[in-house]
Design an enzyme around this catalytic site. Structure first.
Site, PDB file in Angstrom:
ATOM      1  N   GLY A 218       0.820  -1.197   0.000  1.00  0.00           N
ATOM      2  CA  GLY A 218       0.000   0.000   0.000  1.00  0.00           C
ATOM      3  C   GLY A 218       0.857   1.251   0.000  1.00  0.00           C
ATOM      4  N   TYR A 302     -10.696   4.314 -11.161  1.00  0.00           N
ATOM      5  CA  TYR A 302     -10.351   4.873  -9.842  1.00  0.00           C
ATOM      6  C   TYR A 302     -10.301   6.395  -9.819  1.00  0.00           C
ATOM      7  CZ  TYR A 302      -8.280   0.149  -9.312  1.00  0.00           C
ATOM      8  OH  TYR A 302      -8.039  -1.195  -9.273  1.00  0.00           O
ATOM      9  N   CYS A 328     -15.930   3.385 -28.117  1.00  0.00           N
ATOM     10  CA  CYS A 328     -17.281   3.914 -28.253  1.00  0.00           C
ATOM     11  C   CYS A 328     -18.003   3.850 -26.920  1.00  0.00           C
ATOM     12  CB  CYS A 328     -18.024   3.204 -29.367  1.00  0.00           C
ATOM     13  SG  CYS A 328     -17.359   3.731 -30.940  1.00  0.00           S
TER      14      CYS A 328
HETATM   15  C1  LIG Z   1      -2.546  -5.930  -4.749  1.00  0.00           C
HETATM   16  C2  LIG Z   1      -1.882  -6.473  -3.573  1.00  0.00           C
HETATM   17  C3  LIG Z   1      -0.630  -5.997  -3.175  1.00  0.00           C
HETATM   18  C4  LIG Z   1       0.092  -4.884  -3.872  1.00  0.00           C
HETATM   19  O1  LIG Z   1      -0.451  -3.630  -3.578  1.00  0.00           O
HETATM   20  P1  LIG Z   1       0.257  -2.280  -4.111  1.00  0.00           P
HETATM   21  O2  LIG Z   1      -0.652  -1.197  -3.711  1.00  0.00           O
HETATM   22  O3  LIG Z   1       0.368  -2.413  -5.602  1.00  0.00           O
HETATM   23  O4  LIG Z   1       1.589  -2.201  -3.500  1.00  0.00           O
HETATM   24  C5  LIG Z   1      -0.042  -6.591  -2.089  1.00  0.00           C
HETATM   25  N1  LIG Z   1      -0.648  -7.589  -1.408  1.00  0.00           N
HETATM   26  C6  LIG Z   1      -1.849  -8.074  -1.767  1.00  0.00           C
HETATM   27  C7  LIG Z   1      -2.452  -9.195  -0.990  1.00  0.00           C
HETATM   28  C8  LIG Z   1      -2.509  -7.535  -2.847  1.00  0.00           C
HETATM   29  O5  LIG Z   1      -3.717  -8.018  -3.181  1.00  0.00           O
END
Ligand SMILES: *Cc1c(COP(=O)(O)O)cnc(C)c1O
Length: 401
Positions: A218, A302, A328
């Protein structure tokens, strides 16, 4: 990636085309490992779903990374790219017990995020250690589309269900070797992340046989000019210290794991498109490009803002444009954006196109998915061919009517 190098790529490989820079991916990987160099055992598992081209996976393998996968197909891709089964973690959501068993048979670390599945798996395979995905109910960022920590989220096992979880572990006699959380994309506040980590540490104390704690991902990267990004160095310093303290109390040196996608590849990618036509309406100047949300869906899905540069006319006078696609259906990439003057045939460069761009592309409108190019040691390598009509028709079956 200089403008001239990018323009040459569109000449050599056509447009639209995704271009990735191996040097930037490598630098991000090293930046993250350096931020956590006070931790004795660190494991970065690149989240394959962000950008799943096999050459990108091979690059991560050479860097010493593991991978985080969410489907058996991603596991298969990883194995084909040369990853050892033990360098792969499987973190699915809502997949069948059969798929989890199949992946487990390959020797891959399983991460379970559902009590019912945990009980079924533990009853059938009590000797296979599993990791559990906890939902600490901490919100990351403000966008609910990418926040997976809220109370009604479909992800993870709620911390309020720990007593039931412990009962299942005891009854099945299974081993929990890892604890995991992933609270969604876009960590804005390190303190919030550290707070969630405390919940994870607290949960971890319940399990005696841990090998690792996985803090998910994240990490935020800047998309717009004044976007904030996660201060990895500060997070590294604070979390490492806390993690080392925890290991001391726990009485064992554990592995600290992360699974970033966006942080590692977003800024390493650009998407190059050609302007088909400039269309003036009563109030707006549209630049219509040879792409659409079939190739890059993030702005429509998003509301993401990807910076757009006109690399064919970088010094031109700036004007306001709405950059849209050729689908389209409404497929706006940017509204009322200042871009240097655009003419028919110009090449526009979308930034931050490494993560969740190609991997979310489709054939909508029966268009071909773009080519992908990797710049590695100053050489541009084609790593995925542009599709052809054969790809559109190959699985379709014409019946006689
Ligand atoms: C998508 C995902 C990530 C990666 O998230 P980022 O925001 O791209 O760093 C990590 N762990 C899990 C379980 C995910 O589903």
């Amino acid at each position: 990636m200089t403008k001239n190098a990018l323009l040459k790529i569109t000449k050599d490989f056509g447009s639209p085309v995704y271009v990735y820079d191996a040097e930037i991916i490598t630098a991000q990987y090293k930046r993250l490992t350096k931020a956590f160099d006070k931790v004795k055992q660190l494991k970065i598992n690149y989240a394959v779903k962000a950008l799943s081209n096999i050459s990108i996976l091979k690059l991560f393998n050479t860097l010493g990374s593991g991978i985080d996968t969410v489907s058996i197909q991603e596991v298969q891709l990883g194995l084909k790219a040369g990853f050892k089964a033990e360098d792969i973690i499987f973190t699915p959501n809502g997949v069948s017990l059969e798929e989890i068993e199949e992946v487990s048979k390959l020797g891959v670390q399983i991460n379970i995020d559902n009590l019912s599945v945990l009980e079924q798996f533990g009853t059938k395979h009590p000797t296979i250690p599993v990791c559990i995905r906890i939902n600490p109910h901490v919100m990351a960022g403000g966008n609910t589309n990418i926040s997976v920590g809220h109370i009604d989220s479909k992800f993870g096992i709620s911390i309020h269900q720990i007593p039931l979880l412990l009962r299942i572990v005891e009854n099945t006699n299974m081993t929990i070797n890892g604890i995991h959380m992933h609270t969604g994309s876009d960590i804005l506040d390190i303190d919030v992340f550290l707070y969630a980590s405390e919940i994870l540490f607290e949960t971890a104390k319940n399990f005696k046989n841990l090998d690792f704690i996985d803090f998910g991902s994240g990490f935020k990267v800047p998309y717009k000019v004044d976007d904030i990004e996660t201060n990895i160095e500060e997070l590294g310093e604070k979390l490492s210290k806390r993690f080392n303290e925890f290991c001391k109390d726990y009485g064992k040196e554990l592995t600290l794991a992360f699974e970033p996608g966006k942080f590692l590849v977003s800024e390493a990618g650009v998407f190059l498109v050609k302007v088909n036509v400039v269309k003036q309406t009563t109030s707006t100047v549209f630049a219509q490009v040879d792409s659409g949300f079939n190739h890059l869906i993030r702005p429509m899905l998003y509301g993401s803002q990807h910076e757009i540069l006109n690399i064919s006319n970088p010094k031109g006078r700036e004007r306001f444009y709405s950059v849209v696609g050729y689908i389209c259906e409404t497929d706006t990439f940017a509204n009322n954006r200042r871009i240097s003057e655009i003419n028919q045939g110009d090449i526009l460069c979308f930034k931050n196109a490494g993560a969740y761009c190609y991997s979310m592309a489709s054939n909508y409108n029966s268009r071909y998915r773009p080519a992908e190019v990797l710049i590695h040691k100053d050489k541009a390598h084609l790593i995925r061919k542009r599709e052809t009509f054969d790809d559109i028709i190959s699985n379709q079956i014409e019946i006689s009517l």
